[in-house]
Design an enzyme around this catalytic site. Structure first.
Site, mmCIF file in Angstrom:
data_model
loop_
_atom_site.group_PDB
_atom_site.id
_atom_site.type_symbol
_atom_site.label_atom_id
_atom_site.label_comp_id
_atom_site.label_asym_id
_atom_site.label_seq_id
_atom_site.Cartn_x
_atom_site.Cartn_y
_atom_site.Cartn_z
ATOM 1 N N CYS A 91 1.204 -6.519 -29.180
ATOM 2 C CA CYS A 91 0.974 -7.436 -28.140
ATOM 3 C C CYS A 91 2.375 -7.845 -27.421
ATOM 4 O O CYS A 91 3.295 -8.398 -28.149
ATOM 5 C CB CYS A 91 0.321 -8.713 -28.673
ATOM 6 S SG CYS A 91 0.080 -9.924 -27.281
ATOM 7 N N GLY A 92 2.468 -7.332 -26.135
ATOM 8 C CA GLY A 92 3.796 -7.660 -25.810
ATOM 9 C C GLY A 92 4.215 -9.245 -25.327
ATOM 10 O O GLY A 92 5.091 -9.853 -25.574
ATOM 11 N N HIS A 225 -9.174 -2.661 -22.793
ATOM 12 C CA HIS A 225 -8.284 -3.333 -21.475
ATOM 13 C C HIS A 225 -8.653 -2.675 -20.531
ATOM 14 O O HIS A 225 -8.366 -1.251 -20.228
ATOM 15 C CB HIS A 225 -6.957 -3.585 -21.943
ATOM 16 C CG HIS A 225 -6.519 -4.279 -23.047
ATOM 17 N ND1 HIS A 225 -6.644 -3.829 -24.210
ATOM 18 C CD2 HIS A 225 -5.891 -5.451 -23.247
ATOM 19 C CE1 HIS A 225 -6.201 -4.544 -25.243
ATOM 20 N NE2 HIS A 225 -5.945 -5.706 -24.661
ATOM 21 N N ASP A 250 -6.339 -11.835 -18.943
ATOM 22 C CA ASP A 250 -4.872 -11.985 -19.653
ATOM 23 C C ASP A 250 -4.170 -12.852 -18.671
ATOM 24 O O ASP A 250 -4.271 -12.362 -17.290
ATOM 25 C CB ASP A 250 -4.126 -10.589 -20.013
ATOM 26 C CG ASP A 250 -2.855 -10.969 -20.615
ATOM 27 O OD1 ASP A 250 -2.220 -11.918 -20.366
ATOM 28 O OD2 ASP A 250 -2.366 -9.860 -21.144
ATOM 29 N N CYS A 254 1.006 -8.999 -18.980
ATOM 30 C CA CYS A 254 0.637 -8.125 -20.138
ATOM 31 C C CYS A 254 1.711 -7.232 -20.632
ATOM 32 O O CYS A 254 1.823 -6.296 -19.860
ATOM 33 C CB CYS A 254 -0.718 -7.448 -19.628
ATOM 34 S SG CYS A 254 -1.263 -6.451 -21.303
#
Length: 333
Positions: A91-92, A225, A250, A254
């Site tokens: 998860c960035g 996604h 989001d 992202c």
């Protein structure tokens, strides 16, 4: 006050998207690698994720990260990523939040002007370089796991929409890139429910007909996604609405989605190495991405992405579970 469980956490947001960084209460998750820990957590400890992410302690777009000791000697911390949809391999925005929290709380040795933190994630080693001034984490640049294109301009038959053109890339998770114009929807938050409905239908169609599978990371075998690309987007500046299973957007640009988008543009020959790429979220916040090298993933041409963004600490809390609580894993509406 009675409580059968207590978890401590530092809350943050990365360009609008929350990350609840869990610092205590979980214990050691079994597993020889961080991905083994992720898979064990999914099978045996998912009630913790639900308690912390679902209402009433979380919300429909909640995200978090559980700190663990690293499983590899070249890392400082290990991370298991959690959100309302499950456990992610990477998860960035969450990594930017974790790095910011580690600096702001002094959980790592802080050096100025840059503090480097090596994170053991289920997808692999991720390096976070935190720009620090006067002890404050000003921004974070993450050097992500390799990203690669899976399909360019493929088509999937989507009930209610007909054939939909999409591209698929991996940037830590799998992302389907779809032009909003191709589903007849404007880039406007007043149309968010229509965009979400289209995104969920496209995910379901891809996963039921031709699901992706990462060749080196166990259990990464679906697309949750859809990155809806706004009209006028280019390889220099792209705007998008990121629809995520089971039905939310989001808020941040992202980080893994930015990595996947850059891999797609690189595969098309539209984005060169060492070139800034601005990715803008549905709420207007931005990440700056760059591709800094080429590599391979199981023989597939791939790139090494970096993503720069900002995060802010929003709170410190202890989350409790009263033994009489009728919603021990929270709930979703």
């Amino acid at each position: 006050m009675r409580s059968k469980r207590m978890f401590t956490a530092v809350d943050s947001h990365t360009e609008g998207m929350p990350t609840r960084v869990v610092t205590g209460g979980v214990g050691v998750i079994p597993g020889a690698t961080m991905n083994e820990k992720r898979l064990y957590f999914m099978e045996h400890l998912d009630d913790i994720r639900q308690l912390l992410m679902n209402e009433p302690r979380g919300h429909a777009a909640m995200s978090g990260a559980i700190l663990q000791a690293p499983t590899r000697p070249d890392a400082d911390w290990g991370v298991v990523y959690i959100e309302v949809s499950g456990c992610l391999p990477m998860c960035g925005h969450g990594t930017i939040g974790v790095a910011t929290v580690l600096v702001e709380t002094g959980m790592v040795e802080v050096t100025e002007p840059v503090t480097t933190i090596r994170l053991d994630t289920p997808a692999g080693l991720v390096i976070a370089r935190v720009a620090v001034s006067d002890g404050h984490a000003d921004s974070v640049t993450i050097e992500n796991v390799p990203a690669y294109s899976v399909r360019l301009d493929d088509t999937v038959e989507v009930p209610g929409y007909g054939p939909v053109r999409y591209s698929l890339a991996f940037g830590g998770n799998f992302y389907a890139m779809v032009d909003l114009d191709d589903v007849g929807l404007p880039f406007d938050r007043s149309n968010q429910q229509e965009i979400l409905t289209a995104g969920l239908a496209i995910m379901d169609a891809i996963n039921s007909t031709n699901p992706p599978r990462h060749p080196e990371i166990d259990g990464v075998n679906h697309c949750h996604h859809v990155e809806f690309i706004a009209s006028g987007s280019t390889a220099e500046h792209s705007r998008h609405a990121m629809a995520i299973y089971p039905g939310w957007f989001d808020r941040s640009p992202c980080g893994t989605g930015t990595s996947a988008r850059m891999a797609e543009l690189w595969a098309r020959g539209e984005l060169a190495l060492d070139t800034d790429f601005i990715n803008e979220s549905f709420i207007g916040s931005r990440f700056v991405g760059r591709l800094i090298g080429e590599t391979t993933v199981d023989g597939i041409p791939a790139v090494i992405p970096t993503v720069t963004g900002r995060a802010w600490v929003t709170g410190i809390g202890s989350y409790l579970l009263d033994p009489s609580d009728p919603f021990p894993t929270g709930f979703q509406l």
